[in-house]
Design a protein around this motif. Structure first.
Motif, PDB file in Angstrom:
ATOM      1  N   ARG A 169       0.848  -1.199   0.000  1.00  0.00           N
ATOM      2  CA  ARG A 169       0.000   0.000   0.000  1.00  0.00           C
ATOM      3  C   ARG A 169       0.879   1.243   0.000  1.00  0.00           C
ATOM      4  O   ARG A 169       1.599   1.501   0.964  1.00  0.00           O
ATOM      5  CB  ARG A 169      -0.924   0.001   1.215  1.00  0.00           C
TER       6      ARG A 169
ATOM      7  N   GLU B  85      -0.725  -1.410  -4.364  1.00  0.00           N
ATOM      8  CA  GLU B  85      -1.929  -0.628  -4.582  1.00  0.00           C
ATOM      9  C   GLU B  85      -1.568   0.829  -4.291  1.00  0.00           C
ATOM     10  O   GLU B  85      -1.183   1.171  -3.173  1.00  0.00           O
ATOM     11  CB  GLU B  85      -2.999  -1.111  -3.608  1.00  0.00           C
TER      12      GLU B  85
ATOM     13  N   TYR C 210      -0.938   3.596   5.271  1.00  0.00           N
ATOM     14  CA  TYR C 210      -0.116   3.076   4.177  1.00  0.00           C
ATOM     15  C   TYR C 210       1.219   2.586   4.711  1.00  0.00           C
ATOM     16  O   TYR C 210       1.577   2.858   5.853  1.00  0.00           O
ATOM     17  CB  TYR C 210       0.086   4.160   3.105  1.00  0.00           C
TER      18      TYR C 210
END
Lengths: 392, 141
Positions: free
Chosen positions: B4, B30, B104
């Motif tokens: 992430r 992602e 994240y």
């Protein structure tokens, strides 16, 4: 016989005036032009006329302060030094317009003249101190007045100022008589007419206030040097401003979205009225005022006042409620909407865009507005102290 | 393996580089691009003007859309089929980025954004993010 040096001095002063005209028409008449109330040319003409009235009546007091009192001995304004000071003022205006960093022309003017006075050992510290104190006090006055308006009067003002422009032209010119007279057309409502008149009137007030404080920036060094009399200097300065208002101001009116026009009309009107009044007051007592900083503090004050409105004073004193405080609270109302009265409002109704307002960031912005004048002061001191061409 | 990644972007060249770098180095991750609207302006008019819109979220989205469009172009150019997540935050950029970073594993950010005005009124965002971020930060130049 006009010497070449004096001619250069007048040219630089004209350049400063020209830029002042370009830079101040936007804040003054941006809302009026934006609301299609007047054309850009009309804005330029009104700007020039009211600038001149302000300069002629009150502006000369500021010229006196800058040109004759800030330095103990006005003879330090040799023509060379005057041109040097005007150069710094012009450079600050250029930086402001080119990089978009708003710089107070008046603060820069005081800074450069103070730099000159310091270098020559003739700075009148008492006058400088008085000016500096007002620079600190006046933004706070603007902040508090706007805060009160935002807290107690904004919603009713907003209702009253609701202005929707109807289709069709605002007025037609009746040319059947000897003097053409504008008449409202059938589609124009009285309310609309009142709103438009108000926006234009406030533009004129801003133009007047700009004249009272800004004329000195263009002509004070030359008047101080004794090379130019006050009245002709004012006329020359205003003519230069006039050229700016109908030339470069056309561009700034349409491209550079100035910060006042980004506000809703009611907020812009309040901010303009409060700050213009403060500037006129300061000019009347001979203090060169910083419109940029005063207006910024007004915008912040208005928003803060608005945000604290949902709780009554009693609640606030008892500390029973906390409310989101943010400048964007102004946005909770659309112009002309009905609003619940004070104390009835649910705090939740205000959008929680609290992040848009942060004390530390605000402080930074206000501090940074002083950076160009500060650089000009130091630059002027260094130049006049160490470059031996100014006849000091 | 980093899965992430947060890439704060604005309209500057540096933030485009940051996104390109992130796509190259974390091809399987992602990636979320974050854009902060309503940053401080000279007389506070920008933030106020934005918030004055009928619908704050709509207005913010409108401001951010061109930036996100550009980001999608960059993803397409990189030949990635990666789904690009987008996020909008309000107010002080550095603070908003730091607040989000916790969700994240890595933040990838450009060294600086373009204009002198931003430098003066907002400061160097990357520097503040490096100082305040709870997760590792990659600064791209």
């Amino acid at each position: 016989m006009v010497s070449v040096l004096l001619l250069v001095g007048i040219l630089v002063a004209v350049f400063v005036g020209y830029n002042v005209g370009g830079a101040t028409t936007g804040p003054a008449f941006g809302p009026a032009v934006g609301a299609d109330a007047i054309s850009k040319t009309a804005a330029g003409v009104l700007m020039t006329v009211f600038f001149f009235v302000g300069a002629w009546t009150i502006g000369r007091r500021v010229v006196d302060t800058l040109g004759r009192e800030l330095v103990r001995d006005p003879s330090v304004f040799t023509l060379e030094a005057s041109i040097g000071v005007l150069f710094f003022i012009g450079a600050a205006l250029f930086v402001g317009n080119f990089f978009g960093v708003p710089a107070s022309t008046s603060m820069t003017a005081v800074g450069s003249i103070a730099g000159l006075g310091l270098a020559a050992g003739e700075l009148n510290v008492a006058v400088m101190g008085e000016i500096a104190i007002w620079w600190i006090v006046s933004p706070f006055i603007g902040f508090w007045v706007s805060l009160i308006i935002g807290r107690y009067f904004y919603s009713s003002l907003n209702r009253r100022l609701a202005m929707t422009r109807s289709a069709g032209p605002l007025y037609r010119i009746d040319r059947s008589r000897r003097v053409p007279i504008p008449f409202p057309t059938d589609t124009t409502t009285w309310r609309e007419l009142g709103g438009v008149t108000m926006v234009i009137a406030i533009g004129c007030l801003m133009a007047f206030s700009s004249g009272t404080s800004n004329i000195a920036n263009a002509i004070a060094p030359l008047v101080g040097s004794g090379e130019l009399e006050m009245n002709p200097a004012i006329v020359i300065g205003c003519a230069a401003v006039g050229i700016g208002t109908v030339t470069i101001a056309r561009r700034t009116l349409e491209t550079m979205g100035n910060e006042l026009t980004e506000l809703p009309l009611t907020a812009a009107i309040v901010t303009a009225t409060v700050s213009a009044s403060l500037v006129i007051f300061l000019s009347a007592i001979g203090i060169p005022a910083s419109f940029v900083i005063i207006a910024t503090m007004c915008i912040i004050g208005l928003g803060w006042g608005r945000a604290t409105r949902p709780i009554t004073v009693a609640d606030a004193v008892r500390g029973e409620e906390s409310v989101p405080v943010s400048v964007d609270a102004l946005t909770a109302d659309e112009e002309g909407n009905e609003l619940p009265s004070i104390g009835d409002e649910d705090p939740e109704r205000i959008p929680s865009a609290v992040d848009l307002f942060n004390p530390a960031t605000t402080a930074r912005v206000v501090l940074m507005q002083n950076i160009v004048p500060l650089i000009a002061t130091v630059g002027a001191y260094a130049t006049f102290r160490f470059v031996p061409i100014f006849g000091l | 393996m980093v899965s992430r990644v947060l890439v704060p972007i604005d309209d500057s060249k540096m933030s485009e580089r940051a996104l390109e770098y992130a796509l190259e180095v974390y091809p399987d991750a992602e990636i979320t691009v974050l854009h902060v609207v309503g940053k401080p302006s000279q007389m506070w008019g920008h933030a106020t003007g934005l918030a004055l819109a009928d619908d704050l979220e709509d207005a913010a989205a409108e401001h951010a859309e061109p930036i996100f469009d550009r980001a999608r172009e960059i993803v397409a150019d990189a030949g990635g089929d990666a789904e690009l997540e987008t996020r909008i935050e309000l107010g002080n950029p550095a603070r908003a980025i730091i607040d989000r970073a916790n969700d994240y594993e890595t933040v990838v950010i450009g060294t600086h954004s373009g204009s002198v005005v931003d430098r003066v009124f907002v400061g160097n965002i990357a520097e503040k993010v490096v100082q305040g971020s709870p997760v590792p930060v990659v600064v791209v130049r």
